[in-house]
Design a protein around this motif. Structure first.
Motif, short mmCIF file in Angstrom:
data_model
loop_
_atom_site.label_atom_id
_atom_site.label_comp_id
_atom_site.label_asym_id
_atom_site.label_seq_id
_atom_site.Cartn_x
_atom_site.Cartn_y
_atom_site.Cartn_z
N SER A 97 0.44 -1.56 7.74
CA SER A 97 -0.63 -0.57 7.73
C SER A 97 -1.78 -0.99 8.66
O SER A 97 -2.72 -0.24 8.85
CB SER A 97 -1.16 -0.40 6.30
N ARG A 118 0.78 -1.25 0.00
CA ARG A 118 0.00 0.00 0.00
C ARG A 118 0.81 1.29 0.00
O ARG A 118 0.21 2.36 0.04
CB ARG A 118 -0.97 -0.01 1.19
N TYR A 167 0.34 -2.49 -5.21
CA TYR A 167 -0.96 -2.10 -5.73
C TYR A 167 -0.87 -0.91 -6.69
O TYR A 167 -1.70 -0.74 -7.57
CB TYR A 167 -1.93 -1.78 -4.59
#
Ligand code: CNA
Length: 278
Positions: free
Chosen positions: A211, A48, A55
């Motif tokens: 995260s 992320r 991604y």
């Protein structure tokens, strides 16, 4: 972060106070919770991070949505994107980071109660953290099996397929073979559920490089007792860490954060020697 709450166990909300707590309490039960951020300095992208994360860089795989590459329903229809990525991420190409060696050092000092990792890169094992102290909450590339009949598949065979960019199939039922990493839509390994209450026993919980967005892993830090110390070493604040009296937030690169903690503990030479060996 609530810096206005005075700490209870710590003298101040600083790395030096955490080191003092570890050395003088004495702290004997440390739980470490990690994610992809402890492996980015090894050259493995996380999911992320805005520009460097997987991604943000998956357009070449032509996926309907980024998470599809790790979605079991999508894999059944189209396993190729996953195997393209697997060839890039396959263990054996990467060296453990200083953060991995710090976890090994905690184990060597008899302080590590358990490492819960979301990572699938096996770098904790390569750094020498004993296998019985690791919970690979999202599985790993260490084993592989048929997604239909669950037959175990040979390690050397899958390596050949990954290198040749071909899709391995089950010799018994012709089902697709997949490394035993947990995809979206799959159950976590039994070892996760067997150990998931261990954070309650910890004197110290260290969260690094995650995260904290994937459940149920993301709930583990909340299990720490109110009188335990929690340390977050991450590039951003996550999971409400910083909200308790004895939370210490270190907004640093993981390797730099563990270097500072090791220095405060007087362990920097031990840490660097361990890392040099890996
Ligand atoms: P994530 O959601 O990509 O989050 C990574 C976190 O780490 C973010 O908060 C970043 O800000 C932070 N971060 C990145 N680099 C650093 C650094 N050098 N120092 C400090 N902080 C940093 O990844 P999570 O692990 O939280 O998400 C869970 C997924 C990611 C799991 O299912 C894993 O299987 C999956 N994953 C694993 C790997 C691996 O095994 N190395 C790689 C990519 C994704």
């Amino acid at each position: 972060i609530s810096p206005s709450i005075p700490p209870r166990q710590l003298k101040s909300r600083s790395i030096e106070s955490v080191a003092h707590y570890i050395l003088n309490r004495p702290v004997s039960k440390v739980v470490v919770l990690t994610g992809a951020g402890i492996s980015t300095s090894a050259g493995i992208p996380d999911f992320r991070s805005p520009e460097t994360g997987l991604y943000a860089n998956l357009s070449r795989l032509n996926l309907p949505y980024a998470e599809a590459v790790f979605d079991i329903a999508y894999f059944r229809q189209n396993p190729e994107p996953f195997y393209t990525l697997a060839a890039e991420l396959y263990p054996g190409k990467f060296r453990p980071t200083l953060a991995h060696s710090f976890i090994r050092l905690l184990a060597d000092k008899g302080l590590l109660l358990k490492l819960f990792t979301q990572n699938i890169d096996c770098l904790e094992r390569e750094a020498g953290v004993p296998g019985d102290l690791i919970v690979e909450a999202h599985g790993s590339f260490a084993e592989q099996s048929c997604i239909e009949c669950k037959l175990f598949y040979d390690k050397d065979e899958i390596r050949k397929h990954v290198a040749a960019k071909t899709i391995p199939r089950c010799p018994s039922c012709d089902g697709l073979v997949k490394p035993e990493i947990v995809f979206f839509g799959e159950q976590l390994p039994a070892a996760f559920f067997a150990n998931r209450m261990l954070p309650v026993e910890a004197d110290l919980v260290i969260v690094m490089g995650t995260s904290l967005t994937v459940q149920p892993f993301a709930s583990l830090p909340q299990l720490a007792r109110e009188d335990a110390v929690r340390v977050l070493i991450n590039k951003e604040v996550v999971g409400g860490l910083g909200s308790r009296a004895d939370d210490v937030v270190v907004l640093e690169d993981c390797d730099e954060g563990v270097r500072q903690l090791a220095k405060a503990l007087g362990w920097l030479n031990d840490l660097e020697a361990l890392w040099a060996e890996t």
